[in-house]
Design a protein around this motif. Sequence first.
Motif, PDB file in Angstrom:
ATOM      1  N   VAL A 141       0.849  -1.190   0.000  1.00 48.53           N
ATOM      2  CA  VAL A 141       0.000   0.000   0.000  1.00 48.53           C
ATOM      3  C   VAL A 141       0.885   1.241   0.000  1.00 48.53           C
ATOM      4  O   VAL A 141       1.785   1.378   0.834  1.00 48.53           O
ATOM      5  N   THR A 142       0.637   2.128  -0.946  1.00 49.91           N
ATOM      6  CA  THR A 142       1.449   3.346  -1.056  1.00 49.91           C
ATOM      7  C   THR A 142       0.781   4.564  -0.457  1.00 49.91           C
ATOM      8  O   THR A 142       1.444   5.572  -0.191  1.00 49.91           O
ATOM      9  N   GLY A 143      -0.530   4.501  -0.254  1.00 52.76           N
ATOM     10  CA  GLY A 143      -1.206   5.649   0.324  1.00 52.76           C
ATOM     11  C   GLY A 143      -2.688   5.413   0.493  1.00 52.76           C
ATOM     12  O   GLY A 143      -3.264   4.478  -0.083  1.00 52.76           O
ATOM     13  N   VAL A 144      -3.292   6.269   1.297  1.00 56.52           N
ATOM     14  CA  VAL A 144      -4.734   6.225   1.537  1.00 56.52           C
ATOM     15  C   VAL A 144      -5.268   7.646   1.497  1.00 56.52           C
ATOM     16  O   VAL A 144      -4.651   8.564   2.062  1.00 56.52           O
ATOM     17  N   HIS A 145      -6.392   7.845   0.828  1.00 57.61           N
ATOM     18  CA  HIS A 145      -7.019   9.167   0.837  1.00 57.61           C
ATOM     19  C   HIS A 145      -8.528   9.019   0.979  1.00 57.61           C
ATOM     20  O   HIS A 145      -9.096   7.973   0.683  1.00 57.61           O
ATOM     21  N   ARG A 146      -9.143  10.078   1.438  1.00 59.94           N
ATOM     22  CA  ARG A 146     -10.584  10.058   1.629  1.00 59.94           C
ATOM     23  C   ARG A 146     -11.276  10.475   0.338  1.00 59.94           C
ATOM     24  O   ARG A 146     -10.832  11.385  -0.355  1.00 59.94           O
ATOM     25  N   ASP A 147     -12.375   9.775   0.036  1.00 61.14           N
ATOM     26  CA  ASP A 147     -13.192  10.083  -1.138  1.00 61.14           C
ATOM     27  C   ASP A 147     -14.647  10.072  -0.691  1.00 61.14           C
ATOM     28  O   ASP A 147     -15.260   9.008  -0.579  1.00 61.14           O
ATOM     29  N   GLY A 148     -15.178  11.264  -0.412  1.00 58.53           N
ATOM     30  CA  GLY A 148     -16.535  11.333   0.114  1.00 58.53           C
ATOM     31  C   GLY A 148     -16.591  10.712   1.491  1.00 58.53           C
ATOM     32  O   GLY A 148     -15.796  11.040   2.376  1.00 58.53           O
ATOM     33  N   SER A 149     -17.492   9.756   1.681  1.00 64.57           N
ATOM     34  CA  SER A 149     -17.621   9.099   2.974  1.00 64.57           C
ATOM     35  C   SER A 149     -16.741   7.863   3.093  1.00 64.57           C
ATOM     36  O   SER A 149     -16.723   7.212   4.140  1.00 64.57           O
ATOM     37  N   GLY A 150     -16.010   7.533   2.021  1.00 67.67           N
ATOM     38  CA  GLY A 150     -15.187   6.332   2.036  1.00 67.67           C
ATOM     39  C   GLY A 150     -13.707   6.640   2.000  1.00 67.67           C
ATOM     40  O   GLY A 150     -13.270   7.793   1.971  1.00 67.67           O
ATOM     41  N   LEU A 151     -12.925   5.577   2.026  1.00 71.26           N
ATOM     42  CA  LEU A 151     -11.471   5.659   1.982  1.00 71.26           C
ATOM     43  C   LEU A 151     -10.978   4.864   0.791  1.00 71.26           C
ATOM     44  O   LEU A 151     -11.463   3.772   0.520  1.00 71.26           O
ATOM     45  N   VAL A 152     -10.013   5.408   0.072  1.00 70.12           N
ATOM     46  CA  VAL A 152      -9.442   4.724  -1.083  1.00 70.12           C
ATOM     47  C   VAL A 152      -8.005   4.331  -0.758  1.00 70.12           C
ATOM     48  O   VAL A 152      -7.179   5.190  -0.408  1.00 70.12           O
ATOM     49  N   VAL A 153      -7.727   3.045  -0.861  1.00 66.36           N
ATOM     50  CA  VAL A 153      -6.406   2.497  -0.563  1.00 66.36           C
ATOM     51  C   VAL A 153      -5.701   2.209  -1.885  1.00 66.36           C
ATOM     52  O   VAL A 153      -6.196   1.417  -2.699  1.00 66.36           O
ATOM     53  N   ALA A 154      -4.555   2.852  -2.104  1.00 68.26           N
ATOM     54  CA  ALA A 154      -3.809   2.700  -3.355  1.00 68.26           C
ATOM     55  C   ALA A 154      -2.655   1.731  -3.178  1.00 68.26           C
ATOM     56  O   ALA A 154      -1.920   1.793  -2.174  1.00 68.26           O
ATOM     57  N   LEU A 155      -2.489   0.828  -4.167  1.00 67.17           N
ATOM     58  CA  LEU A 155      -1.402  -0.145  -4.142  1.00 67.17           C
ATOM     59  C   LEU A 155      -0.311   0.251  -5.123  1.00 67.17           C
ATOM     60  O   LEU A 155      -0.554   0.985  -6.075  1.00 67.17           O
ATOM     61  N   ALA A 156       0.886  -0.255  -4.871  1.00 66.26           N
ATOM     62  CA  ALA A 156       2.036   0.100  -5.697  1.00 66.26           C
ATOM     63  C   ALA A 156       1.882  -0.339  -7.143  1.00 66.26           C
ATOM     64  O   ALA A 156       2.455   0.265  -8.050  1.00 66.26           O
ATOM     65  N   ASP A 157       1.104  -1.396  -7.397  1.00 67.12           N
ATOM     66  CA  ASP A 157       0.943  -1.897  -8.764  1.00 67.12           C
ATOM     67  C   ASP A 157      -0.162  -1.180  -9.537  1.00 67.12           C
ATOM     68  O   ASP A 157      -0.518  -1.587 -10.637  1.00 67.12           O
ATOM     69  N   GLY A 158      -0.718  -0.115  -8.961  1.00 64.48           N
ATOM     70  CA  GLY A 158      -1.734   0.666  -9.657  1.00 64.48           C
ATOM     71  C   GLY A 158      -3.153   0.327  -9.279  1.00 64.48           C
ATOM     72  O   GLY A 158      -4.082   1.070  -9.605  1.00 64.48           O
ATOM     73  N   ARG A 159      -3.363  -0.788  -8.606  1.00 64.65           N
ATOM     74  CA  ARG A 159      -4.711  -1.142  -8.173  1.00 64.65           C
ATOM     75  C   ARG A 159      -5.137  -0.265  -6.997  1.00 64.65           C
ATOM     76  O   ARG A 159      -4.303   0.341  -6.320  1.00 64.65           O
ATOM     77  N   ALA A 160      -6.418  -0.227  -6.757  1.00 59.23           N
ATOM     78  CA  ALA A 160      -6.952   0.520  -5.625  1.00 59.23           C
ATOM     79  C   ALA A 160      -8.221  -0.148  -5.145  1.00 59.23           C
ATOM     80  O   ALA A 160      -8.898  -0.845  -5.908  1.00 59.23           O
ATOM     81  N   VAL A 161      -8.548   0.046  -3.886  1.00 56.08           N
ATOM     82  CA  VAL A 161      -9.774  -0.514  -3.326  1.00 56.08           C
ATOM     83  C   VAL A 161     -10.414   0.542  -2.432  1.00 56.08           C
ATOM     84  O   VAL A 161      -9.734   1.209  -1.655  1.00 56.08           O
ATOM     85  N   ARG A 162     -11.717   0.662  -2.559  1.00 55.53           N
ATOM     86  CA  ARG A 162     -12.474   1.599  -1.740  1.00 55.53           C
ATOM     87  C   ARG A 162     -13.058   0.854  -0.541  1.00 55.53           C
ATOM     88  O   ARG A 162     -13.559  -0.261  -0.673  1.00 55.53           O
ATOM     89  N   ALA A 163     -12.991   1.471   0.624  1.00 55.15           N
ATOM     90  CA  ALA A 163     -13.493   0.840   1.839  1.00 55.15           C
ATOM     91  C   ALA A 163     -14.264   1.847   2.680  1.00 55.15           C
ATOM     92  O   ALA A 163     -14.016   3.048   2.623  1.00 55.15           O
ATOM     93  N   ARG A 164     -15.175   1.315   3.476  1.00 54.47           N
ATOM     94  CA  ARG A 164     -15.908   2.168   4.413  1.00 54.47           C
ATOM     95  C   ARG A 164     -15.082   2.424   5.669  1.00 54.47           C
ATOM     96  O   ARG A 164     -15.204   3.478   6.297  1.00 54.47           O
ATOM     97  N   ARG A 165     -14.248   1.454   6.047  1.00 55.47           N
ATOM     98  CA  ARG A 165     -13.392   1.597   7.222  1.00 55.47           C
ATOM     99  C   ARG A 165     -12.017   1.005   6.915  1.00 55.47           C
ATOM    100  O   ARG A 165     -11.866   0.190   6.001  1.00 55.47           O
ATOM    101  N   LEU A 166     -11.043   1.405   7.717  1.00 52.26           N
ATOM    102  CA  LEU A 166      -9.673   0.949   7.519  1.00 52.26           C
ATOM    103  C   LEU A 166      -9.099   0.473   8.850  1.00 52.26           C
ATOM    104  O   LEU A 166      -9.224   1.156   9.868  1.00 52.26           O
ATOM    105  N   LEU A 167      -8.479  -0.716   8.829  1.00 51.38           N
ATOM    106  CA  LEU A 167      -7.752  -1.229   9.984  1.00 51.38           C
ATOM    107  C   LEU A 167      -6.278  -1.343   9.605  1.00 51.38           C
ATOM    108  O   LEU A 167      -5.919  -2.103   8.700  1.00 51.38           O
ATOM    109  N   VAL A 168      -5.437  -0.577  10.275  1.00 52.21           N
ATOM    110  CA  VAL A 168      -4.005  -0.531   9.966  1.00 52.21           C
ATOM    111  C   VAL A 168      -3.261  -1.444  10.941  1.00 52.21           C
ATOM    112  O   VAL A 168      -3.287  -1.231  12.158  1.00 52.21           O
ATOM    113  N   THR A 169      -2.611  -2.456  10.402  1.00 50.37           N
ATOM    114  CA  THR A 169      -1.857  -3.415  11.214  1.00 50.37           C
ATOM    115  C   THR A 169      -0.504  -3.672  10.557  1.00 50.37           C
ATOM    116  O   THR A 169      -0.075  -4.810  10.388  1.00 50.37           O
ATOM    117  N   THR A 170       0.152  -2.593  10.161  1.00 54.86           N
ATOM    118  CA  THR A 170       1.387  -2.679   9.376  1.00 54.86           C
ATOM    119  C   THR A 170       2.622  -2.998  10.203  1.00 54.86           C
ATOM    120  O   THR A 170       3.704  -3.208   9.656  1.00 54.86           O
TER     121      THR A 170
END
Length: 339
Positions: free
Chosen positions: A84-113
């Motif tokens: 994961v290279t970064g996370v940003h807010r998009d409206g009421s959700g969160l967008v998680v960006a991956l290094a390979d260009g993929r991304a996933v939108r989530a309602r909540r985020l649990l960070v266990t890095t």
Amino acid sequence: MTEQLQNGCDVVVVGGGAAGLSGALVLARARRTVVVVDAGEPRNASADGVHGLLARDGTPPAELLERGRAEVRSYGGSVVTGAVTGVHRDGSGLVVALADGRAVRARRLLVTTGLVDELPDVPGLRERWGRDVLHCPYCHGWEVRDQPIGVLASGPMSVHQALLFRQWSADLTYFTHDRPDLTDEQWEQLAARGIEVVDGEVEGLEVVDDRLVGVRLADGKLVRRTALAVATRMVARAELLAGLGLRAQPHPSGVGEYVPTDATGRTDVPGVWAAGNVTDLSAQVGAAAAAGAFAAAQINADLMAEETRRAVDAYRDPFSARSESRLSDLVTSGRRHGL
């Protein structure tokens, strides 16, 4: 897995160690859509086994994680390999960006890095890390019991570390290295426990047949030891949260940096929780797993409260709810037809 990344989910768990997989397991069993994104860089990768974990003591770290991934998947959870290279807010959700260009939108985020152990600049420490260069007596003390153990002064907790390792061996040597200024109280504590203090800078480790045999000082003297305890500087892996304005902070103990949370694992950023070593620098595998499970339950409760509020609003004004549902259907239909 790719489809889930495209369509979004209830919760994204960043980090697939004990905390992350335990959290994902609880969420998947709660019938939440959950995606675990893991870079495959566990802190304990070099260790022979996980210790102090009830019913799983001595299990190789890789085996424990593989079992955990299988359990999460068995309940419908997704485990994705990626950084994961970064996370940003998009409206009421969160967008998680991956290094390979993929991304996933989530309602909540649990960070266990987890965290990164920063070792002193002494040749050989990194190569022996997790084998005969150790940090936690509860994780490794039994394996080196009654052996000649050295403790390298490398942080504010080094004397405490030496006094702890004394529980496992009476043959202890404390190397002052580049931190020679012991207080009178510390001198007295070490002397009272029979811990020898050796002054002078440590130049490196002496290894024979892939086994540690001693600690070499800058003046050439070799002190025979078969294990060396080192208090690392522990730094939370939190760079990915910078886009949310959340950064690691100095730990009150002075041993490193962590991501502060409340008692439930909730951070200062709405919708974001953290668990495991990223927020608790001293947590062992069992404690990290428990924290991940507890945070996951809090996330599920938070989602439930949000869904209940929406259901109550719809119950009070069913016409408005039907209108919003109809509008959503029209928008979805339009997108499917390229409108």
